[in-house]
Structures are given as C-alpha cells and as structure tokens.
Design a protein around this motif. Structure first.
Motif, short mmCIF file in Angstrom:
data_model
loop_
_atom_site.label_atom_id
_atom_site.label_comp_id
_atom_site.label_asym_id
_atom_site.label_seq_id
_atom_site.Cartn_x
_atom_site.Cartn_y
_atom_site.Cartn_z
N GLU A 61 -51.60 -64.97 67.04
CA GLU A 61 -52.17 -66.12 67.76
C GLU A 61 -51.08 -67.08 68.22
O GLU A 61 -51.09 -67.56 69.35
N PHE A 62 -50.13 -67.36 67.34
CA PHE A 62 -49.05 -68.28 67.73
C PHE A 62 -48.18 -67.65 68.82
O PHE A 62 -47.73 -68.34 69.73
N ARG A 119 -49.05 -65.88 71.21
CA ARG A 119 -49.71 -65.96 72.52
C ARG A 119 -49.45 -67.28 73.24
O ARG A 119 -49.67 -67.38 74.44
N LEU A 120 -49.01 -68.28 72.50
CA LEU A 120 -48.74 -69.58 73.13
C LEU A 120 -47.48 -69.47 73.98
O LEU A 120 -46.56 -68.73 73.64
N PRO A 121 -47.41 -70.22 75.08
CA PRO A 121 -46.25 -70.10 75.97
C PRO A 121 -44.97 -70.61 75.32
O PRO A 121 -44.97 -71.65 74.67
N GLY A 122 -43.90 -69.84 75.48
CA GLY A 122 -42.60 -70.27 74.96
C GLY A 122 -42.43 -70.05 73.47
O GLY A 122 -41.44 -70.48 72.89
N ILE A 123 -43.41 -69.42 72.81
CA ILE A 123 -43.32 -69.16 71.37
C ILE A 123 -43.02 -67.67 71.18
O ILE A 123 -43.87 -66.83 71.46
N LYS A 172 -40.23 -64.78 66.38
CA LYS A 172 -39.61 -65.47 65.24
C LYS A 172 -40.24 -66.84 65.00
O LYS A 172 -40.54 -67.21 63.86
#
Lengths: 200, 200
Positions: free
Chosen positions: B16-17, B19-23, B26
């Motif tokens: 889930e994390f 999928r966030l942009p720029g994540i 790691k």
C-alpha cells in the motif's frame, strides 16, 4: 504550517502523513492530495490494511520477529538449522538475509540496539528472550547487528552475556562492500577490512 | 519484491505504501514498520483520517478547490475581490499564494494542465467551470499555471478562450527567483527574465 491554508480534513490528512518518519511537510502535502484523488475503494483498502496489519501483526513467540502467526514461517520450518541463531536488530535485517537464500539457520530479532545516547538499555531490547532460547540446544549465535556504534555496543554486550554458557558466538565480517571502490570508502571501514584480512 | 520475505499483513502494508507516488520499496518498508510499532490508537486515527478526508473532501462549487464545505473559505470571504480570479493548476498552488497573505482576489483551480503527451486535453481540466464564472462580473483573470511546458500551453489556451469576452487576462511573471544566483539558473529562465525586464 502550510496546512493552515487547507480545510480541516485536508490539514488533518497532511498532519498524519507528516508524522511518518522522513516525510516532510511538502511530501506530506503531495501524498495527501494523491490520496484525495485516489478512487474511494482504494483509500478504504489502504485504511483497512493499516488497522488490520497493526492489529494482527505480533511478535513471533520464538524469534520475536513481526509476523501474523503465533510462530513465524522461518521458526516453523523444520528444514532449517534451529541450532544456529542469527541475532539481528530488526525484521528488515532478517528479510535482508532471507533474500540471499543462503542462510539456513534461524533468527532472533532484538527490535533495537543498545544506545545510551537514546536511553535504550539492554532491558529495552529482546535480550531476555534470547537468553531463554540459549537454554535449549544451540551450537552457534551469529551476531549480525549493524556495523554502527549502537550495533557494535550491542554485539559486545551480547557476546559477554553468552560467554558463560560456552556457546560459540560469532560476529559477521565488517569490511569493504562487494563492488565497493576503495577510494570512496571511509577510513574506519578500510582499517576494519585490513584487520579482518584472511589468507588466500 | 523484498516484501515476499514478510508475512502477508506486513507485505500488504508495504504494498500500500509503495503505491503512493515517490515512495520506493525501501521507504515503503520503513513506513510499514514504523506503523507496526505505532500505538494502535494512532494507527486507527490515521486510518480514519484517510477515509474521512477522502469521503468528505469535495470540490468547492465556485472555484473547484478541494475543501470540506460546499463553498471554500476563500470563495465565502466577502472581503476578497471576487472580480479578480487567479487560475492555478491545483489546490497546493492556491495554498502557496495564500501563504503570501498579499493576494486579495479569488481563485480557480483547474486540477491539472493540458498535456497532449499524457493525453490530458482541455475537457479534462476545470475550464468549463471557469468559463461559466466569467459570465459574471469579472475584471481580471490572472493565469498562474506552472512555468512548465504544460503550464504554458494551458496559459496560452485559456488566454485564447477568454479573448472574445474582452476580460483583461494576465500571466504571472517568469524570471530569476528572488535570491537566485544567475550562474545557477538555466538559460531559458535567463532569457525569459531578459525579455520580461521592466524599467527602473
């Protein structure tokens, strides 16, 4: 705070993201607006995953790693060598060794390292649990804490603690990373590599 | 995927994390483990904030910014000059101008910019809503889209669209940022600053 210029729900969302480690105000804003533009089902799934993971994940009753079972898959695997225990600082370090597919022993996860500066003492990490495990049949304890000041302090402390039991205690090697170019490597690492040299 | 080495709930959380942009992977792992160590009430509040914000936040019926009210506080403020409309790409750009505390007009949020490369046409941004507003009593439209290719294209397009109405249309200046040292500034900006020079 830039979030003062947004309506309450948006500010709250930005504030929640800002609380995460390494996420500054700008990134928090970017993430919040991304969420506000996500399909609502995706946001609900994200939200559910957060609470579900937090509620269901617990410490493995053997090695203390984070898992959603009573005993984690590694500790539950009878093909592994349960007499060889690698001590790591956290579950991510364990995953890093698992990715190599070469280590056949089991783990013990401390969830931290001794750090007098941060007020973290031996009682604050999962050392008691390790000592209980060592009362069983153990051949070797491999200390794989980080090669940082805290990691080294912890390694020394554990080695001293295990000494009276007579169990073989080793420390993973510290030196030049594979592919690393000497000129870019710090002096401490260079000297460590020299000290740890092996015969060819 | 490193997340294969974690139990399902943890892998889901990392996913889930990610999928966030720029994540990246790691960072997603770091955030997931942070959440797993957070007090459960904090995780629940985070989770609630996500769904609540996504459910309650909508577009202001006047300027289209994201807000939790029918009409956003700026559009609702009778002390502001409603005859001056600044057109921005998104709510964050609006917040950036609000932070200056110097702009007394209102806004119109496009939620994007025209980008043929990304298949975003004039119908995909809030232009129709702007044109409807211009049928009212408007003195000036200040186009404050980004100084990027897409932002400039959008600015040109809007200017052409407004032309027949006879409403004064301006574009925010482009040039050397205040405090910027010339030697570090790209050529296009330098030429833009030269073209836009004003008499002292």
């Amino acid at each position: 705070m830039a979030s003062d210029y947004y309506s309450k729900q948006i500010s709250n969302l930005i504030a929640e993201f800002s609380r995460l480690p390494g996420i500054g105000e700008k990134t928090a804003q970017r993430l919040a607006f991304h969420v506000l533009h996500m399909p609502i089902e995706d946001v609900k799934r994200f939200s559910d995953t957060l609470t579900k993971a937090r509620e269901q994940v617990r410490y493995c009753s053997v090695c203390c790693t984070l898992t959603d079972r009573e005993v984690c898959p590694v500790c539950d695997d009878q093909k592994r060598d349960h007499k060889q225990i690698m001590v790591v600082e956290d579950s991510r370090d364990m995953a890093a060794y698992e990715k190599t597919h070469k280590y056949g022993g089991v783990y013990h996860v401390l969830h931290g390292a001794i750090s007098p500066m941060q007020g973290i003492g031996p009682a604050d990490i999962r050392l008691k649990e390790l000592m209980v495990r060592l009362q069983g049949d153990v051949d070797e304890v491999i200390i794989a804490t980080n090669s940082s000041l805290e990691g080294e302090t912890t390694a020394m402390y554990i080695a001293k603690l295990i000494k009276p039991t007579g169990i073989k205690t080793t420390r993973i090697a510290s030196g030049v990373p594979v592919g690393g170019e000497l000129e870019y490597i710090d002096e401490v690492t260079l000297l460590r590599a020299l000290d740890g040299r092996t015969e060819l």
